[in-house]
Design a protein around this motif. Structure first.
Motif, mmCIF file in Angstrom:
data_model
loop_
_atom_site.group_PDB
_atom_site.id
_atom_site.type_symbol
_atom_site.label_atom_id
_atom_site.label_comp_id
_atom_site.label_asym_id
_atom_site.label_seq_id
_atom_site.Cartn_x
_atom_site.Cartn_y
_atom_site.Cartn_z
ATOM 1 N N ASP A 32 151.882 -75.970 18.631
ATOM 2 C CA ASP A 32 153.298 -75.656 18.413
ATOM 3 C C ASP A 32 153.903 -74.962 19.636
ATOM 4 O OD1 ASP A 32 153.412 -76.790 15.910
ATOM 5 O OD2 ASP A 32 153.092 -74.911 14.831
ATOM 6 N N GLU A 33 153.108 -74.065 20.223
ATOM 7 C CA GLU A 33 153.548 -73.354 21.435
ATOM 8 C C GLU A 33 153.787 -74.354 22.567
ATOM 9 O OE1 GLU A 33 150.803 -70.611 23.948
ATOM 10 O OE2 GLU A 33 151.214 -69.567 22.059
ATOM 11 N N VAL A 34 152.833 -75.273 22.740
ATOM 12 C CA VAL A 34 152.959 -76.298 23.783
ATOM 13 C C VAL A 34 154.151 -77.209 23.468
ATOM 14 C CG1 VAL A 34 151.835 -78.292 24.877
ATOM 15 C CG2 VAL A 34 150.513 -76.219 24.406
ATOM 16 N N ALA A 35 154.319 -77.561 22.184
ATOM 17 C CA ALA A 35 155.440 -78.431 21.783
ATOM 18 C C ALA A 35 156.781 -77.787 22.121
ATOM 19 C CB ALA A 35 155.354 -78.738 20.288
ATOM 20 N N ARG A 36 156.863 -76.470 21.964
ATOM 21 C CA ARG A 36 158.117 -75.763 22.325
ATOM 22 C C ARG A 36 158.310 -75.784 23.844
ATOM 23 N NH1 ARG A 36 156.599 -72.688 17.860
ATOM 24 N NH2 ARG A 36 155.374 -71.221 19.084
ATOM 25 N N GLU A 37 157.216 -75.587 24.579
ATOM 26 C CA GLU A 37 157.306 -75.545 26.047
ATOM 27 C C GLU A 37 157.789 -76.864 26.637
ATOM 28 O OE1 GLU A 37 153.825 -74.148 28.136
ATOM 29 O OE2 GLU A 37 153.697 -72.403 26.809
ATOM 30 N N VAL A 38 157.302 -77.999 26.097
ATOM 31 C CA VAL A 38 157.637 -79.293 26.706
ATOM 32 C C VAL A 38 159.070 -79.743 26.419
ATOM 33 C CG1 VAL A 38 155.220 -80.056 26.775
ATOM 34 C CG2 VAL A 38 156.667 -80.742 24.845
ATOM 35 N N VAL A 39 159.797 -78.982 25.543
ATOM 36 C CA VAL A 39 161.205 -79.319 25.279
ATOM 37 C C VAL A 39 162.128 -78.126 25.566
ATOM 38 C CG1 VAL A 39 160.694 -81.151 23.635
ATOM 39 C CG2 VAL A 39 160.989 -78.814 22.792
ATOM 40 N N ARG A 40 161.648 -77.206 26.405
ATOM 41 C CA ARG A 40 162.491 -76.077 26.828
ATOM 42 C C ARG A 40 163.700 -76.605 27.606
ATOM 43 N NH1 ARG A 40 157.980 -73.583 29.241
ATOM 44 N NH2 ARG A 40 158.991 -74.152 31.174
ATOM 45 N N GLY A 41 164.715 -75.766 27.722
ATOM 46 C CA GLY A 41 165.907 -76.126 28.495
ATOM 47 C C GLY A 41 165.536 -76.584 29.898
ATOM 48 N N GLY A 42 166.116 -77.696 30.328
ATOM 49 C CA GLY A 42 165.889 -78.191 31.675
ATOM 50 C C GLY A 42 164.690 -79.123 31.812
ATOM 51 N N THR A 43 163.892 -79.286 30.761
ATOM 52 C CA THR A 43 162.714 -80.156 30.860
ATOM 53 C C THR A 43 163.100 -81.616 30.623
ATOM 54 O OG1 THR A 43 162.196 -79.904 28.508
ATOM 55 C CG2 THR A 43 161.108 -78.364 30.033
ATOM 56 N N SER A 44 162.242 -82.516 31.113
ATOM 57 C CA SER A 44 162.469 -83.950 30.880
ATOM 58 C C SER A 44 162.342 -84.259 29.387
ATOM 59 C CB SER A 44 161.467 -84.777 31.685
ATOM 60 O OG SER A 44 160.136 -84.479 31.279
ATOM 61 N N GLY A 45 161.507 -83.481 28.677
ATOM 62 C CA GLY A 45 161.347 -83.678 27.235
ATOM 63 C C GLY A 45 162.639 -83.443 26.485
ATOM 64 N N GLY A 54 171.248 -87.461 20.448
ATOM 65 C CA GLY A 54 172.605 -86.952 20.626
ATOM 66 C C GLY A 54 172.633 -85.427 20.713
ATOM 67 N N ASP A 55 173.717 -84.835 20.239
ATOM 68 C CA ASP A 55 173.925 -83.392 20.389
ATOM 69 C C ASP A 55 173.066 -82.605 19.394
ATOM 70 O OD1 ASP A 55 174.820 -80.885 21.042
ATOM 71 O OD2 ASP A 55 176.659 -81.054 19.856
ATOM 72 N N GLY A 61 172.108 -74.133 25.155
ATOM 73 C CA GLY A 61 171.452 -75.260 25.809
ATOM 74 C C GLY A 61 170.022 -75.507 25.336
ATOM 75 N N ASP A 62 169.498 -74.637 24.464
ATOM 76 C CA ASP A 62 168.160 -74.855 23.909
ATOM 77 C C ASP A 62 168.239 -75.839 22.754
ATOM 78 O OD1 ASP A 62 166.681 -73.268 25.632
ATOM 79 O OD2 ASP A 62 166.858 -71.470 24.376
ATOM 80 N N LEU A 63 167.087 -76.366 22.364
ATOM 81 C CA LEU A 63 167.005 -77.317 21.268
ATOM 82 C C LEU A 63 167.327 -76.629 19.938
ATOM 83 C CD1 LEU A 63 166.195 -80.166 20.295
ATOM 84 C CD2 LEU A 63 163.840 -79.358 20.173
#
Length: 197
Positions: A32-45, A54-55, A61-63
């Motif tokens: 879960d920690e890794v899953a949050r990291e790979v979709v942090r603001g500014g990531t390709s994820g 979409g929005d 700017g976070d998910l």
């Protein structure tokens, strides 16, 4: 290095067990920690998620996890689309962390992975530990910790393989169905079992 899968159902207390194992000196990688990291603001994820859904962003700017959850839970096609984005990114980062532990000659590490059985990852592990509790306990815990409605909780529980099925495939079942004192005893029992591997 022995690679141990630690899993359970949503709300079964797997994160608490992970924390207790870390306190005992175990290396635990948290999916879960890794899953949050790979979709942090500014990531390709995150960019790929916005392109697909979409929005689904918060004002900063976070998910917006709740908004995304409302789209994907209860909709297998949308959930699959999300997993097609996130799972490869998560797998790559987990492999990197696992390699680091192996390079340090770590004898045993645990991977805290909620969807171990749902992603058919059993063959990737030397042993599997399942943290278990009743469905009512799952619901009570989720109502206490999340701002989710009962129907959202039911959808999330329903999106996972039932705990009883997971138990039958586990090498070790930890029962988190009573109070914290009982849980401490169960973690002690797990600790002894891990040391015996």
């Amino acid at each position: 290095m022995k690679w141990i899968g630690l899993t359970g159902g949503i709300g079964c207390g797997k994160s608490t067990v992970s924390r207790m194992l870390r306190d005992r000196g175990y290396n635990v990688i948290d999916a879960d920690e890794v899953a949050r990291e790979v979709v942090r603001g500014g990531t390709s994820g995150l960019k790929a998620i916005v392109q697909e859904f979409g929005d689904v962003l918060l004002p900063d700017g976070d998910l917006d996890r709740r908004k995304l959850g409302q789209i994907v839970f209860g909709n297998p096609d949308r959930l699959q689309a999300l997993e097609a984005i996130t799972h490869p990114l998560i797998r790559k980062e987990i492999a990197r962390r696992r390699q680091t532990l192996e390079d340090m000659n770590t004898p045993l590490a645990l991977y805290d992975i909620p969807l171990l059985f749902e992603t058919h990852a059993q063959a990737n592990f030397d042993k599997i530990v399942v943290v278990s509790c009743t469905r009512n306990q799952q619901k009570e815990r989720l109502l206490r910790r999340n701002q989710l409605s009962e129907s959202e909780i039911d959808m999330r529980i329903a999106s996972q393989i039932p705990i009883a099925s997971k138990e039958t495939e586990a090498d070790f079942v930890l029962q988190n169905n009573r109070d914290e004192q009982h849980l401490l005893k169960e973690v002690e029992r797990l600790d002894q079992w891990l040391k015996s591997l």
